[in-house]
Design a protein around this motif. Structure first.
Motif, PDB file in Angstrom:
ATOM      1  N   VAL A 167     -27.783  87.775  82.297  1.00  0.00           N
ATOM      2  CA  VAL A 167     -28.356  89.219  81.575  1.00  0.00           C
ATOM      3  C   VAL A 167     -28.444  89.990  82.594  1.00  0.00           C
ATOM      4  CG1 VAL A 167     -30.576  89.797  80.501  1.00  0.00           C
ATOM      5  CG2 VAL A 167     -29.666  87.672  80.107  1.00  0.00           C
ATOM      6  N   LEU A 168     -28.006  91.537  82.334  1.00  0.00           N
ATOM      7  CA  LEU A 168     -28.212  92.508  83.126  1.00  0.00           C
ATOM      8  C   LEU A 168     -29.049  93.598  82.508  1.00  0.00           C
ATOM      9  CD1 LEU A 168     -24.439  93.364  83.557  1.00  0.00           C
ATOM     10  CD2 LEU A 168     -25.915  92.546  85.393  1.00  0.00           C
ATOM     11  N   PHE A 169     -30.130  93.857  83.119  1.00  0.00           N
ATOM     12  CA  PHE A 169     -31.146  94.661  82.574  1.00  0.00           C
ATOM     13  C   PHE A 169     -31.028  95.686  83.459  1.00  0.00           C
ATOM     14  CE2 PHE A 169     -35.880  96.268  83.053  1.00  0.00           C
ATOM     15  CZ  PHE A 169     -35.718  96.811  81.887  1.00  0.00           C
ATOM     16  N   ALA A 170     -30.806  97.047  82.741  1.00  0.00           N
ATOM     17  CA  ALA A 170     -30.422  98.412  83.355  1.00  0.00           C
ATOM     18  C   ALA A 170     -31.790  99.302  83.459  1.00  0.00           C
ATOM     19  CB  ALA A 170     -29.480  99.212  82.463  1.00  0.00           C
ATOM     20  N   GLY A 171     -32.947  98.635  83.601  1.00  0.00           N
ATOM     21  CA  GLY A 171     -34.101  99.591  83.805  1.00  0.00           C
ATOM     22  C   GLY A 171     -35.105  99.840  82.711  1.00  0.00           C
ATOM     23  N   ASP A 172     -36.211 100.323  83.240  1.00  0.00           N
ATOM     24  CA  ASP A 172     -37.375 100.663  82.373  1.00  0.00           C
ATOM     25  C   ASP A 172     -37.783  99.588  81.378  1.00  0.00           C
ATOM     26  OD1 ASP A 172     -37.489 103.297  83.092  1.00  0.00           O
ATOM     27  OD2 ASP A 172     -36.845 104.369  81.438  1.00  0.00           O
ATOM     28  N   ALA A 173     -38.421  98.479  82.325  1.00  0.00           N
ATOM     29  CA  ALA A 173     -39.301  97.458  81.578  1.00  0.00           C
ATOM     30  C   ALA A 173     -40.354  97.814  81.015  1.00  0.00           C
ATOM     31  CB  ALA A 173     -39.540  96.279  82.656  1.00  0.00           C
ATOM     32  N   TYR A 174     -40.933  98.958  81.445  1.00  0.00           N
ATOM     33  CA  TYR A 174     -42.257  99.597  80.836  1.00  0.00           C
ATOM     34  C   TYR A 174     -42.457 100.778  80.383  1.00  0.00           C
ATOM     35  CZ  TYR A 174     -43.680  94.977  83.327  1.00  0.00           C
ATOM     36  OH  TYR A 174     -43.787  93.709  83.557  1.00  0.00           O
ATOM     37  N   LYS A 175     -43.292 101.241  79.694  1.00  0.00           N
ATOM     38  CA  LYS A 175     -43.463 102.587  79.273  1.00  0.00           C
ATOM     39  C   LYS A 175     -44.136 103.420  80.452  1.00  0.00           C
ATOM     40  CE  LYS A 175     -45.612 105.870  76.048  1.00  0.00           C
ATOM     41  NZ  LYS A 175     -46.493 106.495  77.131  1.00  0.00           N
ATOM     42  N   ALA A 176     -45.398 102.669  80.992  1.00  0.00           N
ATOM     43  CA  ALA A 176     -45.904 103.376  82.112  1.00  0.00           C
ATOM     44  C   ALA A 176     -45.609 102.936  83.258  1.00  0.00           C
ATOM     45  CB  ALA A 176     -47.409 103.223  81.889  1.00  0.00           C
ATOM     46  N   ARG A 177     -45.754 103.610  84.449  1.00  0.00           N
ATOM     47  CA  ARG A 177     -45.448 103.342  85.924  1.00  0.00           C
ATOM     48  C   ARG A 177     -46.459 102.238  86.358  1.00  0.00           C
ATOM     49  NH1 ARG A 177     -42.282 107.385  88.669  1.00  0.00           N
ATOM     50  NH2 ARG A 177     -42.136 109.176  87.682  1.00  0.00           N
ATOM     51  N   ASN A 178     -47.628 101.996  85.657  1.00  0.00           N
ATOM     52  CA  ASN A 178     -48.698 101.039  86.165  1.00  0.00           C
ATOM     53  C   ASN A 178     -49.028 100.360  84.944  1.00  0.00           C
ATOM     54  OD1 ASN A 178     -49.131 101.927  89.007  1.00  0.00           O
ATOM     55  ND2 ASN A 178     -49.915 103.909  87.905  1.00  0.00           N
ATOM     56  N   PRO A 179     -48.165  99.485  84.550  1.00  0.00           N
ATOM     57  CA  PRO A 179     -48.242  98.534  83.202  1.00  0.00           C
ATOM     58  C   PRO A 179     -49.591  97.781  83.300  1.00  0.00           C
ATOM     59  CG  PRO A 179     -46.687  97.761  84.597  1.00  0.00           C
ATOM     60  CD  PRO A 179     -46.934  98.964  85.107  1.00  0.00           C
ATOM     61  N   THR A 180     -50.031  97.373  82.210  1.00  0.00           N
ATOM     62  CA  THR A 180     -51.632  96.729  82.235  1.00  0.00           C
ATOM     63  C   THR A 180     -50.975  95.079  82.414  1.00  0.00           C
ATOM     64  OG1 THR A 180     -51.425  95.884  79.825  1.00  0.00           O
ATOM     65  CG2 THR A 180     -52.313  98.165  80.451  1.00  0.00           C
ATOM     66  N   GLN A 181     -51.913  94.446  82.684  1.00  0.00           N
ATOM     67  CA  GLN A 181     -51.775  92.805  83.026  1.00  0.00           C
ATOM     68  C   GLN A 181     -51.159  92.314  81.755  1.00  0.00           C
ATOM     69  OE1 GLN A 181     -54.630  94.529  83.426  1.00  0.00           O
ATOM     70  NE2 GLN A 181     -55.628  94.018  85.573  1.00  0.00           N
ATOM     71  N   THR A 182     -51.515  92.771  80.688  1.00  0.00           N
ATOM     72  CA  THR A 182     -50.993  92.051  79.426  1.00  0.00           C
ATOM     73  C   THR A 182     -49.433  92.584  79.120  1.00  0.00           C
ATOM     74  OG1 THR A 182     -53.124  92.334  78.214  1.00  0.00           O
ATOM     75  CG2 THR A 182     -51.085  92.138  76.795  1.00  0.00           C
ATOM     76  N   HIS A 183     -49.290  93.882  79.437  1.00  0.00           N
ATOM     77  CA  HIS A 183     -47.838  93.962  79.287  1.00  0.00           C
ATOM     78  C   HIS A 183     -47.056  93.456  80.252  1.00  0.00           C
ATOM     79  CE1 HIS A 183     -49.252  98.287  77.779  1.00  0.00           C
ATOM     80  NE2 HIS A 183     -49.372  97.318  76.948  1.00  0.00           N
ATOM     81  N   GLN A 184     -47.619  93.094  81.706  1.00  0.00           N
ATOM     82  CA  GLN A 184     -46.662  92.455  82.666  1.00  0.00           C
ATOM     83  C   GLN A 184     -46.536  91.009  82.302  1.00  0.00           C
ATOM     84  OE1 GLN A 184     -47.761  93.465  86.662  1.00  0.00           O
ATOM     85  NE2 GLN A 184     -49.467  94.600  85.779  1.00  0.00           N
ATOM     86  N   ARG A 185     -47.618  90.567  81.777  1.00  0.00           N
ATOM     87  CA  ARG A 185     -47.528  88.920  81.292  1.00  0.00           C
ATOM     88  C   ARG A 185     -46.281  88.929  80.234  1.00  0.00           C
ATOM     89  NH1 ARG A 185     -52.534  87.151  77.596  1.00  0.00           N
ATOM     90  NH2 ARG A 185     -51.084  88.311  76.127  1.00  0.00           N
ATOM     91  N   GLU A 186     -46.437  89.704  79.196  1.00  0.00           N
ATOM     92  CA  GLU A 186     -45.603  89.391  77.999  1.00  0.00           C
ATOM     93  C   GLU A 186     -44.128  89.861  78.355  1.00  0.00           C
ATOM     94  OE1 GLU A 186     -46.476  88.192  75.140  1.00  0.00           O
ATOM     95  OE2 GLU A 186     -48.519  88.306  76.008  1.00  0.00           O
TER      96      GLU A 186
END
Length: 435
Positions: free
Chosen positions: A70-89
């Motif tokens: 799997v090649l992920f080409a960037g931007d996992a999150y909307k915000a530069r400082n994702p919340t703990q919930t966003h990181q967990r998911e």
């Protein structure tokens, strides 16, 4: 060798969402968060669930479809400082790929970078914890990754900060365009150095989070952060690569075929500028036994079941009742379609029809919609000319303000509120003068 190319997941987008109810959880697709108690998501923003469901769809495809990388080409999150919930998911879904023995290559996007240089990126947790089968491309460089179908060389081109190439002294006195040109020149040089080191007997791909000149853009223009540099197509369309996986632009598109330079696009719709775009990821098949330049067997775009966005447009005739016209336009859409869709209504009417428009009735007709993004009245009014200066001197302040509100098509309730505030201020001013 089968590769799955995905990008711009943007976990954390919550526009057009609401706290999830039990009914929302019951409506989630079967592939959503397997082996997780769904009650965990009660009260979570429904748009977050949409983006996670799209990512789950891609993860299931990778596992069930026999993908080797799997090649992920960037931007996992909307915000530069994702919340703990966003990181967990996000981590939950990467962990599923890891447990399935599928290597995942994560490229750093501009939304994954911290505001301050030299601080940890949002994806740096994976190598820190030594998560199996996960590699993070944090700098421009080449990684040789073993897969079930053999090794593959992945050249990472993450989002580049200008400071990574030029210090303050080097940028002093130069225009922004000159600086961007020097950054591109530097990228071309360093990228070619990586290409020159590639083993021609092993498949090679480029995984990059960049803007390429000529690519068509949509809403991501409003999501880009800072002054984005743009690279020429020739910078990445290098014949030694069997496939070029790009991220950062949300619209899926193929920029050239030899080699294929492909934006996978985002997996979910961010706003109404993406209303008519398909969302998904790309699957590419490579034959490692073939010689360099002939390894690609083919590739295809796989749509995700993204949340529909629907604009209902209503144009009224001179004799039409605008409320009835809007309700009829809504009724033309099946209830099942509305129930799945984020809906906005735009109605054109004349100024004399506006008093007959009952927004409450229109909202009632939209009650079955997944989410009502807005009801926009576009009222045709007569053009108003400026007052002659003689009249301007004689007109009372409140009358002048009232005419201004009318020229701006200010809603009646807001106009009355603002006029009351203005009148109170005038009264206070008079009282002070008399005192």
């Amino acid at each position: 060798m089968r590769l799955l190319h995905i990008s711009d997941i943007h976990v954390g987008v919550e526009t057009y969402g609401r706290p999830a109810s039990q009914a929302d959880l019951d409506a989630l697709p079967d592939w959503f968060a397997p082996n997780v108690d769904r009650t965990e998501y009660l009260g979570v923003n429904t748009r977050l669930l949409d983006f996670l469901a799209a990512m789950d769809y891609a993860v299931d495809y990778a596992i069930d479809g026999g993908c080797d990388l799997v090649l992920f080409a960037g931007d996992a999150y909307k915000a530069r400082n994702p919340t703990q919930t966003h990181q967990r998911e996000f981590a939950r879904r990467i962990a599923r790929l890891s447990a399935a023995g599928i290597p995942t290559f994560l490229t750093i996007g501009n939304h994954d970078l911290p505001h301050v240089a030299n601080r940890a990126t949002a994806l740096e947790i994976f190598p820190t914890l030594s998560v199996a089968n996960v590699t993070v491309g944090q700098t421009l460089g080449t990684h040789r990754i073993p897969t079930n179908a053999g090794d593959v060389q992945v050249v990472a081109l993450p989002w580049i900060r200008i400071g990574q190439f030029m210090n303050r002294e080097e940028t002093r006195g130069k225009t922004l365009e000159q600086i961007k040109q020097e950054v591109e020149t530097g990228l071309v040089t360093y990228l070619q150095e990586e290409v020159d080191k590639l083993d021609p007997a092993v498949p090679a791909v480029l995984c990059a989070h960049v803007n390429i000149a000529g690519a068509k853009t949509a809403s991501e223009q409003s999501m880009m952060l800072g002054n984005d540099h743009v690279l020429s197509l020739g910078t990445v369309a290098i014949p030694q690569f069997d496939y070029v996986a790009l991220g950062n632009i949300h619209k899926h598109q193929v920029l050239t075929e030899h080699p294929p330079v492909v934006y996978a696009g985002s997996i979910e719709r961010v706003d109404f500028s993406e209303e008519r775009e398909d969302k998904g990821f790309v699957v590419a098949d490579i034959d490692p036994a073939r010689p360099q330049g002939e390894r690609l067997i083919g590739y295809e775009f796989v749509p995700t079941p993204a949340r529909p966005m629907l604009t209902i447009r209503v144009t009224t005739g001179p004799m039409d009742n605008p409320t009835e016209a809007a309700v009829q336009a809504i009724a033309a859409h099946p209830e099942e379609e509305l129930a799945r869709s984020i809906v906005r209504l735009r109605i054109d009417m004349r100024a004399e029809q506006e008093p007959a428009f009952r927004e409450a009735d229109v909202r009632a007709a939209l009650a079955s919609a997944f989410y009502v993004a807005g009801i926009e009245r576009r009222v045709e009014r007569e053009r108003r000319t400026r007052l002659p200066w003689e009249d301007a001197e004689r007109i009372e302040p409140l009358d002048a303000l009232r005419r201004y509100f009318q020229s701006k098509a200010t809603p009646d309730d807001r106009e009355q509120t603002l006029l009351r505030y203005a009148e109170d201020l005038l009264q206070e001013e008079l009282a002070e003068q008399e005192g």
